[in-house]
Motif scaffolding. Structure first.
Motif, mmCIF file in Angstrom:
data_model
loop_
_atom_site.group_PDB
_atom_site.id
_atom_site.type_symbol
_atom_site.label_atom_id
_atom_site.label_comp_id
_atom_site.label_asym_id
_atom_site.label_seq_id
_atom_site.Cartn_x
_atom_site.Cartn_y
_atom_site.Cartn_z
ATOM 1 N N GLY A 44 6.983 15.740 80.651
ATOM 2 C CA GLY A 44 8.326 15.170 80.638
ATOM 3 C C GLY A 44 8.456 13.916 81.480
ATOM 4 O O GLY A 44 8.757 12.826 80.973
ATOM 5 N N LEU A 45 8.240 14.025 82.780
ATOM 6 C CA LEU A 45 8.369 12.866 83.657
ATOM 7 C C LEU A 45 7.301 11.822 83.352
ATOM 8 O O LEU A 45 7.579 10.621 83.343
ATOM 9 C CB LEU A 45 8.294 13.307 85.120
ATOM 10 C CG LEU A 45 9.488 14.134 85.602
ATOM 11 C CD1 LEU A 45 9.239 14.690 86.992
ATOM 12 C CD2 LEU A 45 10.764 13.293 85.587
ATOM 13 N N VAL A 49 7.513 7.809 82.813
ATOM 14 C CA VAL A 49 6.872 6.951 83.807
ATOM 15 C C VAL A 49 5.765 6.087 83.201
ATOM 16 O O VAL A 49 5.698 4.867 83.460
ATOM 17 C CB VAL A 49 6.299 7.816 84.949
ATOM 18 C CG1 VAL A 49 5.304 7.041 85.782
ATOM 19 C CG2 VAL A 49 7.419 8.373 85.809
ATOM 20 N N ILE A 50 4.897 6.686 82.418
ATOM 21 C CA ILE A 50 3.709 5.972 81.928
ATOM 22 C C ILE A 50 4.070 4.737 81.106
ATOM 23 O O ILE A 50 3.575 3.630 81.398
ATOM 24 C CB ILE A 50 2.788 6.925 81.145
ATOM 25 C CG1 ILE A 50 2.188 7.963 82.099
ATOM 26 C CG2 ILE A 50 1.683 6.154 80.421
ATOM 27 C CD1 ILE A 50 1.540 9.150 81.406
ATOM 28 N N TRP A 154 7.508 11.168 94.005
ATOM 29 C CA TRP A 154 7.571 12.453 93.316
ATOM 30 C C TRP A 154 8.954 12.676 92.702
ATOM 31 O O TRP A 154 9.954 12.122 93.157
ATOM 32 C CB TRP A 154 7.224 13.617 94.260
ATOM 33 C CG TRP A 154 8.149 13.804 95.436
ATOM 34 C CD1 TRP A 154 7.988 13.306 96.698
ATOM 35 C CD2 TRP A 154 9.376 14.546 95.460
ATOM 36 N NE1 TRP A 154 9.035 13.684 97.502
ATOM 37 C CE2 TRP A 154 9.892 14.461 96.783
ATOM 38 C CE3 TRP A 154 10.075 15.276 94.509
ATOM 39 C CZ2 TRP A 154 11.100 15.067 97.154
ATOM 40 C CZ3 TRP A 154 11.275 15.893 94.880
ATOM 41 C CH2 TRP A 154 11.770 15.785 96.189
ATOM 42 N N GLY A 155 8.960 13.463 91.657
ATOM 43 C CA GLY A 155 10.219 13.805 91.004
ATOM 44 C C GLY A 155 10.142 15.205 90.440
ATOM 45 O O GLY A 155 9.043 15.743 90.225
ATOM 46 N N VAL A 200 15.275 14.157 82.247
ATOM 47 C CA VAL A 200 13.877 13.783 82.445
ATOM 48 C C VAL A 200 13.739 12.259 82.434
ATOM 49 O O VAL A 200 13.036 11.683 83.271
ATOM 50 C CB VAL A 200 12.999 14.417 81.349
ATOM 51 C CG1 VAL A 200 11.558 13.962 81.479
ATOM 52 C CG2 VAL A 200 13.078 15.938 81.416
ATOM 53 N N ALA A 201 14.424 11.617 81.506
ATOM 54 C CA ALA A 201 14.358 10.157 81.430
ATOM 55 C C ALA A 201 14.980 9.508 82.661
ATOM 56 O O ALA A 201 14.469 8.507 83.180
ATOM 57 C CB ALA A 201 15.061 9.677 80.160
ATOM 58 N N LEU A 202 16.088 10.077 83.139
ATOM 59 C CA LEU A 202 16.752 9.533 84.327
ATOM 60 C C LEU A 202 15.836 9.591 85.552
ATOM 61 O O LEU A 202 15.634 8.591 86.244
ATOM 62 C CB LEU A 202 18.032 10.321 84.614
ATOM 63 C CG LEU A 202 19.299 9.938 83.864
ATOM 64 C CD1 LEU A 202 20.391 10.979 84.113
ATOM 65 C CD2 LEU A 202 19.784 8.564 84.307
ATOM 66 N N VAL A 203 15.292 10.760 85.803
ATOM 67 C CA VAL A 203 14.439 10.925 86.984
ATOM 68 C C VAL A 203 13.159 10.108 86.834
ATOM 69 O O VAL A 203 12.694 9.479 87.790
ATOM 70 C CB VAL A 203 14.122 12.409 87.220
ATOM 71 C CG1 VAL A 203 13.135 12.576 88.370
ATOM 72 C CG2 VAL A 203 15.401 13.186 87.520
#
Length: 365
Positions: A44-45, A49-50, A154-155, A200-203
């Protein structure tokens, strides 16, 4: 020379909207291009991020993950598509980065991060982003970053909320905020409690922003502070924390499975259970919607959250075998059962491992 000028013009166009930012220029873009960032998790994260880091121009991205893409991932793990179901998440992410920005080099590490590999892996990067979904990896990543002197972003997400922070060498870190892990199974996983995909997109976006700030030197990093997102109210709040002066220094990596209560001790493999099913009372500690998708015949369903209050419903005439999706909640269930006097064990790797090892036709979710 003409070819070089042509490439420079393309690069200037690609990053023109970043280069137009106040305080962000060619030097900052060059720092991104020279940076080496390790991302833990392509779920998810990581899916947020990638591509964000690749699009911004990070030169080298390492991706470590041992999982494969499942259909239930796709509502939030947008780096993967239908054609990637069953494929390694790392392989899928590598292909996505290549399509987005061929100037970014990707180092694929299609394996689980462990204490045996973390220090050597971290030492090859300038910055680590931890997008993992379990406490074992979070504590491992935090300690490995401390020992290698590498900044860590980290998230984490759960249901409708999430949080993110930054730890830099010498500053407050994950262990200062969370000195010890919660009891096994006390924090719902995404498959048990659900997760709002936009959270997930926000974090992930916050994590990516912090990474860009750390690399380029712009802005103030989120050190000693945690940003907390509540999607149901649309609110953000900030929690400040400091380094714990009484905490023992991190001098080496430890057994994080045992530290987090997620050890596979007292676990039984799917192959062993298949041979001895009649010897156990099967206890499914997942949520009802998961049991509807797939379950082992003859199981008693008691979700982990209500297990302590429903022990009387369990047939104790035989040893109890608890199982869940991946084996994390069942490890917590085994501890609860053992403390209550039951002869208990749990299924290592959960019903997902059962499907992989014994019944590939079984629904995986």
């Amino acid at each position: 020379m003409k070819h070089g000028r042509h490439e420079n013009r393309i690069m200037d166009l690609r990053y023109s909207r970043q280069l137009a930012l106040p305080g962000f220029g060619a030097d900052e873009q060059a720092r991104l291009a020279a940076s080496r960032v390790l991302v833990i998790g392509a779920g998810g994260l990581g899916s947020s991020v990638i591509p964000s880091l690749a699009a911004a121009g990070v030169g080298t991205i390492g991706i470590v993950d041992d999982d494969t893409v499942e259909l239930s991932n796709l509502h939030r793990q947008l780096i993967h598509g239908m054609a990637d179901v069953g494929r390694s998440k790392v392989a899928s992410a590598v292909a996505a980065v290549a399509a987005l920005n061929p100037e970014t080099t990707v180092i694929a590490v299609p394996e689980r991060l462990t204490a045996a590999t973390a220090l050597e892996l971290f030492a090859d990067f300038d910055l680590v982003l931890d997008g993992s979904d379990n406490f074992v990896t979070r504590y491992l990543a935090s300690d490995a970053a401390t020992l290698t002197g590498i900044p860590l972003v980290w998230g984490s997400v759960s249901q409708y909320g999430g949080q993110a922070s930054v730890a830099v060498p010498g500053g407050p870190g994950y262990r200062d905020l969370f000195p010890s892990p919660p009891p096994p199974g006390s924090v719902l996983s995404c498959e048990a409690g659900g997760v709002m995909p936009t959270v997930v997109a926000l974090v992930g976006s916050i994590m990516s922003t912090e990474a860009i700030k750390l690399i380029t030197g712009i802005g103030a990093p989120l050190t000693g502070r945690v940003t907390i997102v509540d999607a149901l109210t649309g609110s953000f709040r900030e929690l400040s924390f400091a380094k714990d002066p009484t905490a023992a220094p991190i001098t080496s990596l430890i057994d994080y499975e045992t530290f987090c209560g997620a050890s596979t001790a007292d676990g039984i493999t799917p192959a062993t259970l298949a041979e001895r099913t009649d010897e156990f009372t099967l206890l499914d500690v997942r949520e009802p919607w998961e049991a509807v998708l797939v379950s082992l015949p003859g199981s008693t369903l008691i979700p982990l959250g209500s297990l302590s209050q429903r022990l009387a419903e369990i047939d104790s005439s035989k040893p109890v075998m608890a199982y869940c999706h991946h084996g994390v909640r069942s490890a917590g269930a085994r501890a609860i059962l053992a403390a209550a006097g039951f002869d208990a064990s749990h299924l290592t790797g959960g019903i997902d491992a059962w499907a992989v090892d014994l019944d590939p036709a079984m629904t995986r979710y």
